[in-house]
Design a protein around this motif. Structure first.
Motif, PDB file in Angstrom:
ATOM      1  N   GLY A  37       0.707  -1.198  -0.040  1.00 59.48           N
ATOM      2  CA  GLY A  37       0.050   0.144  -0.104  1.00 59.48           C
ATOM      3  C   GLY A  37       0.886   1.154  -0.101  1.00 59.48           C
ATOM      4  O   GLY A  37       1.824   1.213  -0.834  1.00 59.48           O
ATOM      5  N   THR A  38       0.323   2.244   0.882  1.00 58.76           N
ATOM      6  CA  THR A  38       1.180   3.556   0.886  1.00 58.76           C
ATOM      7  C   THR A  38       1.244   3.884   2.482  1.00 58.76           C
ATOM      8  O   THR A  38       0.713   3.319   3.619  1.00 58.76           O
ATOM      9  CB  THR A  38       0.708   4.451   0.119  1.00 58.76           C
ATOM     10  N   SER A  39       2.088   4.970   2.365  1.00 57.06           N
ATOM     11  CA  SER A  39       2.182   5.304   3.942  1.00 57.06           C
ATOM     12  C   SER A  39       0.827   5.987   4.639  1.00 57.06           C
ATOM     13  O   SER A  39       0.566   6.150   5.652  1.00 57.06           O
ATOM     14  CB  SER A  39       3.167   6.625   4.092  1.00 57.06           C
ATOM     15  N   SER A  40      -0.192   6.183   3.578  1.00 54.52           N
ATOM     16  CA  SER A  40      -1.699   6.446   4.174  1.00 54.52           C
ATOM     17  C   SER A  40      -2.436   5.346   4.567  1.00 54.52           C
ATOM     18  O   SER A  40      -3.461   5.618   4.890  1.00 54.52           O
ATOM     19  CB  SER A  40      -2.138   7.389   2.755  1.00 54.52           C
ATOM     20  N   ASP A  41      -2.046   4.305   4.404  1.00 55.24           N
ATOM     21  CA  ASP A  41      -2.837   2.835   4.698  1.00 55.24           C
ATOM     22  C   ASP A  41      -1.791   2.148   5.494  1.00 55.24           C
ATOM     23  O   ASP A  41      -1.449   2.178   6.706  1.00 55.24           O
ATOM     24  CB  ASP A  41      -3.644   2.537   3.682  1.00 55.24           C
ATOM     25  N   VAL A  42      -1.352   1.013   4.708  1.00 54.11           N
ATOM     26  CA  VAL A  42      -0.603  -0.061   5.348  1.00 54.11           C
ATOM     27  C   VAL A  42       0.665   0.604   6.082  1.00 54.11           C
ATOM     28  O   VAL A  42       0.728   0.285   7.422  1.00 54.11           O
ATOM     29  CB  VAL A  42       0.082  -0.803   4.329  1.00 54.11           C
ATOM     30  N   GLY A  43       1.474   1.403   5.724  1.00 51.08           N
ATOM     31  CA  GLY A  43       2.382   2.169   6.399  1.00 51.08           C
ATOM     32  C   GLY A  43       2.137   2.955   7.437  1.00 51.08           C
ATOM     33  O   GLY A  43       2.964   3.063   8.293  1.00 51.08           O
ATOM     34  N   GLY A  44       0.938   3.330   7.491  1.00 50.36           N
ATOM     35  CA  GLY A  44       0.916   4.307   8.551  1.00 50.36           C
ATOM     36  C   GLY A  44       0.148   3.958   9.560  1.00 50.36           C
ATOM     37  O   GLY A  44      -0.203   4.633  10.810  1.00 50.36           O
ATOM     38  N   CYS A  52      -6.006  -8.889   1.654  1.00 51.75           N
ATOM     39  CA  CYS A  52      -5.468  -8.012   2.865  1.00 51.75           C
ATOM     40  C   CYS A  52      -6.292  -6.875   2.772  1.00 51.75           C
ATOM     41  O   CYS A  52      -7.085  -6.531   1.958  1.00 51.75           O
ATOM     42  CB  CYS A  52      -3.928  -7.775   2.672  1.00 51.75           C
ATOM     43  N   SER A  53      -6.259  -6.143   3.988  1.00 54.53           N
ATOM     44  CA  SER A  53      -7.212  -4.805   4.052  1.00 54.53           C
ATOM     45  C   SER A  53      -6.133  -4.101   5.229  1.00 54.53           C
ATOM     46  O   SER A  53      -5.484  -4.420   5.823  1.00 54.53           O
ATOM     47  CB  SER A  53      -8.492  -5.196   4.642  1.00 54.53           C
ATOM     48  N   SER A  54      -6.578  -2.911   4.913  1.00 58.85           N
ATOM     49  CA  SER A  54      -5.690  -1.755   6.078  1.00 58.85           C
ATOM     50  C   SER A  54      -6.790  -0.581   6.129  1.00 58.85           C
ATOM     51  O   SER A  54      -7.712  -0.243   5.276  1.00 58.85           O
ATOM     52  CB  SER A  54      -4.517  -1.338   5.362  1.00 58.85           C
ATOM     53  N   TYR A  55      -6.789  -0.247   7.442  1.00 54.36           N
ATOM     54  CA  TYR A  55      -7.106   1.191   7.756  1.00 54.36           C
ATOM     55  C   TYR A  55      -6.757   2.134   6.987  1.00 54.36           C
ATOM     56  O   TYR A  55      -5.551   2.301   6.575  1.00 54.36           O
ATOM     57  CB  TYR A  55      -7.182   1.244   9.149  1.00 54.36           C
ATOM     58  N   THR A  56      -7.599   3.334   6.726  1.00 54.38           N
ATOM     59  CA  THR A  56      -7.132   4.476   6.014  1.00 54.38           C
ATOM     60  C   THR A  56      -6.810   5.736   6.732  1.00 54.38           C
ATOM     61  O   THR A  56      -6.322   6.521   5.984  1.00 54.38           O
ATOM     62  CB  THR A  56      -8.060   4.717   4.667  1.00 54.38           C
TER      63      THR A  56
END
Lengths: 117, 112
Positions: free
Chosen positions: B24-31, B90-94
């Motif tokens: 993902g990006t730093s706005s989801d997975v990375g954050g 997979c899923s991530s909070y945003t």
């Protein structure tokens, strides 16, 4: 055992409406956020909407805002998704899920919505 | 196009280990540490196998493990068994209320 059972899916014409229901059991329904997630033709999943325990907060993906409404009846242990102005791109299997901390801990088996003329 | 990137397929022989990535990006997975993994057998309800990056729900075998490095999360299935053959998402909070969560496109795991 946690159980979520969706119903209400059907074939509907573009522009039509449909109401999905999800009956919950096996847990204290009023303690949890609930949500709907859809899957388009066996492809990826998309979060659709969430509702807070008392129904005071509701959130939607942009593509359904103004057309879909999530609601719940804690006395009936049920959550609903009212879908209006349906489009072909709303065709999907719709899953009801119990939500906690951005995680869908339990899911139903889904109900199929087909939007086609 | 899904918000999170997963390989469309993965495979392994019984007993082997397989790792599935989710970028993902730093706005989801990375954050956030709110990355989840779901197992989905056709026609059945999706099942949570990993939440909050590396936690396992009760009843999920310890053959399933999760990790995260930067903007990429990973699911490892060790000691592959025939019943592990399924699609994994997979899923991530945003960090936002819309979309609240983003999913990957799914990886079909085949046990050879």
């Amino acid at each position: 055992e946690v159980q979520l059972v969706e119903s209400g899916g059907d074939l509907v014409q573009p522009g039509g409406s449909l109401r999905l229901s999800c009956a919950a059991s096996g847990f204290t329904f009023s303690d949890y956020w609930m949500g709907w997630v859809r899957q388009d033709s066996g492809k990826g999943l998309e979060w659709v909407a969430n509702i807070k325990q008392d129904g005071s907060e509701k959130y939607y993906v942009d593509s359904v805002k103004g057309r879909f409404t999530i609601s719940r009846d804690n006395a009936k242990n049920s959550v609903y998704l009212q879908m209006n102005s349906l489009r072909a791109e709303d065709t999907a299997v719709y899953y009801c899920a119990r939500v906690y901390l951005a995680t869908f801990h339990y899911w139903g088996q889904g109900t199929l919505v087909t939007v086609s003329s | 196009q899904s918000a999170l990137t997963q390989p469309p397929s993965a495979s392994g022989s019984p007993g082997q280990s397989v790792t599935i990535s989710c970028t993902g990006t730093s706005s989801d997975v990375g954050g956030y540490n709110y990355v989840s993994w779901y197992q989905h057998h056709p026609g059945k309800a999706p099942k949570l196998v990993i939440y909050e990056v590396s936690k396992r729900p009760s009843g999920v075998p310890d053959r399933f493990s999760g990790s995260k490095s930067g903007n990429t999360a990973s699911l490892t299935v060790s000691g592959l068994q025939a019943e592990d053959e399924a699609a994994y998402y997979c899923s991530s909070y945003t960090g936002s209320n819309s979309p609240y969560v983003v999913f990957g496109g799914g990886t079909k795991l085949t046990v050879l």
